[in-house]
Design a protein around this motif. Structure first.
Motif, PDB file in Angstrom:
ATOM      1  N   LYS A  21      48.403  23.168  65.202  1.00 29.37           N
ATOM      2  CA  LYS A  21      49.625  22.393  65.050  1.00 29.37           C
ATOM      3  C   LYS A  21      49.516  21.376  63.913  1.00 29.37           C
ATOM      4  CE  LYS A  21      50.808  22.608  70.004  1.00 29.37           C
ATOM      5  NZ  LYS A  21      51.071  21.790  71.209  1.00 29.37           N
ATOM      6  N   ALA A  22      48.303  21.135  63.458  1.00 32.70           N
ATOM      7  CA  ALA A  22      48.050  20.085  62.474  1.00 32.70           C
ATOM      8  C   ALA A  22      48.706  20.381  61.135  1.00 32.70           C
ATOM      9  CB  ALA A  22      46.541  19.899  62.278  1.00 32.70           C
ATOM     10  N   LYS A  23      49.242  19.355  60.522  1.00 30.67           N
ATOM     11  CA  LYS A  23      49.631  19.426  59.120  1.00 30.67           C
ATOM     12  C   LYS A  23      48.358  19.689  58.320  1.00 30.67           C
ATOM     13  CE  LYS A  23      51.757  16.518  55.534  1.00 30.67           C
ATOM     14  NZ  LYS A  23      52.263  15.145  55.250  1.00 30.67           N
ATOM     15  N   THR A  24      48.386  20.693  57.432  1.00 30.41           N
ATOM     16  CA  THR A  24      47.147  21.189  56.829  1.00 30.41           C
ATOM     17  C   THR A  24      47.211  21.199  55.312  1.00 30.41           C
ATOM     18  OG1 THR A  24      46.760  22.591  58.772  1.00 30.41           O
ATOM     19  CG2 THR A  24      45.531  23.134  56.772  1.00 30.41           C
ATOM     20  N   LEU A  25      46.073  20.820  54.697  1.00 28.92           N
ATOM     21  CA  LEU A  25      45.913  20.862  53.249  1.00 28.92           C
ATOM     22  C   LEU A  25      44.609  21.573  52.925  1.00 28.92           C
ATOM     23  CD1 LEU A  25      46.454  20.023  50.276  1.00 28.92           C
ATOM     24  CD2 LEU A  25      45.369  17.817  50.813  1.00 28.92           C
ATOM     25  N   PHE A  26      44.690  22.779  52.353  1.00 34.58           N
ATOM     26  CA  PHE A  26      43.498  23.496  51.895  1.00 34.58           C
ATOM     27  C   PHE A  26      43.129  23.006  50.499  1.00 34.58           C
ATOM     28  CE2 PHE A  26      44.786  26.488  55.186  1.00 34.58           C
ATOM     29  CZ  PHE A  26      43.572  26.933  55.688  1.00 34.58           C
ATOM     30  N   LEU A  27      41.827  22.727  50.298  1.00 33.76           N
ATOM     31  CA  LEU A  27      41.347  22.239  49.008  1.00 33.76           C
ATOM     32  C   LEU A  27      40.103  23.018  48.566  1.00 33.76           C
ATOM     33  CD1 LEU A  27      41.647  18.336  49.382  1.00 33.76           C
ATOM     34  CD2 LEU A  27      43.016  19.818  47.892  1.00 33.76           C
ATOM     35  N   PRO A  28      40.255  24.256  48.112  1.00 34.22           N
ATOM     36  CA  PRO A  28      39.106  24.972  47.537  1.00 34.22           C
ATOM     37  C   PRO A  28      38.800  24.464  46.126  1.00 34.22           C
ATOM     38  CG  PRO A  28      41.074  26.284  47.289  1.00 34.22           C
ATOM     39  CD  PRO A  28      41.494  25.053  48.070  1.00 34.22           C
ATOM     40  N   ALA A  29      37.623  24.815  45.629  1.00 46.02           N
ATOM     41  CA  ALA A  29      37.253  24.489  44.251  1.00 46.02           C
ATOM     42  C   ALA A  29      37.528  25.704  43.370  1.00 46.02           C
ATOM     43  CB  ALA A  29      35.786  24.106  44.163  1.00 46.02           C
ATOM     44  N   SER A  30      38.173  25.480  42.240  1.00 44.03           N
ATOM     45  CA  SER A  30      38.599  26.580  41.377  1.00 44.03           C
ATOM     46  C   SER A  30      37.446  27.480  40.955  1.00 44.03           C
ATOM     47  CB  SER A  30      39.294  26.025  40.124  1.00 44.03           C
ATOM     48  OG  SER A  30      40.465  25.318  40.472  1.00 44.03           O
ATOM     49  N   GLY A  31      36.280  26.899  40.676  1.00 42.41           N
ATOM     50  CA  GLY A  31      35.141  27.675  40.187  1.00 42.41           C
ATOM     51  C   GLY A  31      34.144  28.061  41.247  1.00 42.41           C
ATOM     52  N   ASP A  32      34.518  27.968  42.513  1.00 47.05           N
ATOM     53  CA  ASP A  32      33.595  28.237  43.614  1.00 47.05           C
ATOM     54  C   ASP A  32      33.275  29.729  43.699  1.00 47.05           C
ATOM     55  OD1 ASP A  32      32.155  28.278  45.961  1.00 47.05           O
ATOM     56  OD2 ASP A  32      33.591  27.084  47.115  1.00 47.05           O
ATOM     57  N   LEU A  33      31.986  30.074  43.585  1.00 48.03           N
ATOM     58  CA  LEU A  33      31.558  31.462  43.724  1.00 48.03           C
ATOM     59  C   LEU A  33      30.907  31.728  45.077  1.00 48.03           C
ATOM     60  CD1 LEU A  33      30.016  32.015  40.173  1.00 48.03           C
ATOM     61  CD2 LEU A  33      32.343  32.519  40.961  1.00 48.03           C
ATOM     62  N   LEU A  34      30.669  30.677  45.860  1.00 40.73           N
ATOM     63  CA  LEU A  34      30.051  30.826  47.180  1.00 40.73           C
ATOM     64  C   LEU A  34      31.115  31.084  48.244  1.00 40.73           C
ATOM     65  CD1 LEU A  34      27.548  30.767  48.973  1.00 40.73           C
ATOM     66  CD2 LEU A  34      27.774  28.265  49.078  1.00 40.73           C
TER      67      LEU A  34
END
Length: 385
Positions: free
Chosen positions: A322-335
């Motif tokens: 139910k939580a308001k959600t913000l995904f924050l990946p890193a653009s150059g993440d290879l892992l």
């Protein structure tokens, strides 16, 4: 221009602010039953907090840490500490996670990798089993991300905190944050998974097996029963070197280590080790002094088994959030590449919860979610407020 000005403001604020002074606290459960039905007696974890809990206990934010991290998310234990906690750039008075407004809690996980760090309190394979008087070793039960969350919930229950303003965590911490929102949808108002995912795909899980393999193959590992003989240091150091390399993007890795083209020894002997690898391994050996080989294996397994809800259908489990959600990946993440966050966000959208999405820029790959977090400080601040 406005975005650049705002970014400069947040970075300057993070650099100029006086560090918080914090202390490690201990939380103990007399007994804890794991997801696979095993009982650990007792369980201890360390935790620390920044800011002040308000009268109705409604301003708490939980920080869940990454694979090789600890509960030391911000501040310093002593004024002369060489560095503050890993997210000090965004946690503190007037920062993105403003401790003038919020009571910020961070806890060590079970089987924390840094078990020999004097500022870490964690129960795991290196802990002495009261029943035998010897370290648990591999008799310690397999634990999951869900188990980490349940221990954290017990900590918050002990503090009388019934609802969280937000749960925020990077990498393995994002797994815990998402699991919080799945298991306890009425207790989590906001969710920020940083450099993470709602699931571990087979490719990523097998990549993590490369971290376990050097330990398992080291003769000094002795099937996990090495505590009276010493750590399997070669296997542990090699594992930690791989972890470092996998967390970096080539743009961040290459300038830090000698170029292969200038490594003359490689032209003379087939058994010569690249200087870059020697340096990477030497740095890993230093970190190995505070870490435990079995603990690394258990964290690898907890990460490999991860999927939201810990059941067969992680996409369906996200429907409970139910939580308001913000995904924050890193653009150059290879892992844990942005594609995993995008798939997670899409599944959440399909389940009826429309998350926000932004990417962390930088040249350090997965590590941008830790050392480059100031780049998205304003997005975090706006989201939380």
């Amino acid at each position: 221009m406005r975005l650049i000005t705002s970014l400069i403001f947040w970075v300057a604020l993070a650099v100029s602010a006086e560090p918080l002074m914090v202390e490690k606290q201990r939380f103990t459960l007399d007994s804890f039953t794991t997801a696979n039905g095993q009982v650990i007696t007792p369980v201890n974890i360390g935790w620390e907090a920044y800011g002040t809990l308000n009268s109705d206990k409604s301003n708490a934010i939980l920080i869940t840490h990454f694979f090789s991290g600890t509960s030391h998310a911000a501040g310093k234990y002593q004024a002369n500490d060489t560095a503050p906690g890993y997210w000090d750039a965004i946690i503190g008075p007037g920062k993105a996670i403003d401790t003038n407004k919020f009571y910020v809690i961070s806890s060590d996980t079970l089987v924390n990798a840094n078990v020999f760090d004097k500022n870490v309190i964690t129960t795991g394979p290196a802990t002495v089993n009261p029943a035998s008087g010897k370290p648990y070793g591999l008799s310690f039960p397999v634990v999951t991300i869900g188990d980490f969350v349940e221990v954290q919930k017990a900590l918050l229950d002990s503090l009388g905190i019934k609802k969280l303003h937000a749960v925020i965590g990077p990498s393995m911490g994002s797994f815990q944050a998402i699991e919080w929102a799945v298991r306890y949808p009425d207790k989590v108002a906001r969710l920020i998974p940083v450099i993470g995912s709602a699931y571990m795909d087979t490719y990523s899980a097998i990549k993590l097996q490369r971290w376990a393999y050097p330990i398992l193959q080291d003769p000094s590992w002795h099937n996990g029963n090495y505590y009276d003989k010493g750590q399997p240091i070669q296997g542990l150091s090699t594992a930690l070197a791989y972890i470092t390399q996998d967390a970096l993007h080539p743009d961040g890795f290459n300038p830090r280590y000698p170029a292969i083209s200038t490594d003359t020894g490689l032209h003379q002997r087939i058994d010569a080790l690249p200087l870059a690898w020697q340096q990477l391994l030497a740095q890993a050996r230093l970190r190995a002094e505070k870490q435990d080989a079995n603990h690394i294996l258990y964290l690898v397994r907890a990460s490999q088994l991860w999927r939201a809800g810990m059941g067969d259908n992680w996409q369906q489990a996200l429907g409970r959030v139910k939580a308001k959600t913000l995904f924050l990946p890193a653009s150059g993440d290879l892992l844990l590449p942005p594609a995993l966050s995008k798939h997670s966000a899409a599944a959440m959208s399909a389940a009826g919860n429309q998350p926000q999405y932004a990417e962390i820029p930088g040249n350090f790959g997965h590590l941008d979610g830790v050392i480059g977090i100031a780049a998205v400080a304003q997005q975090i601040s706006t989201f939380l407020n």
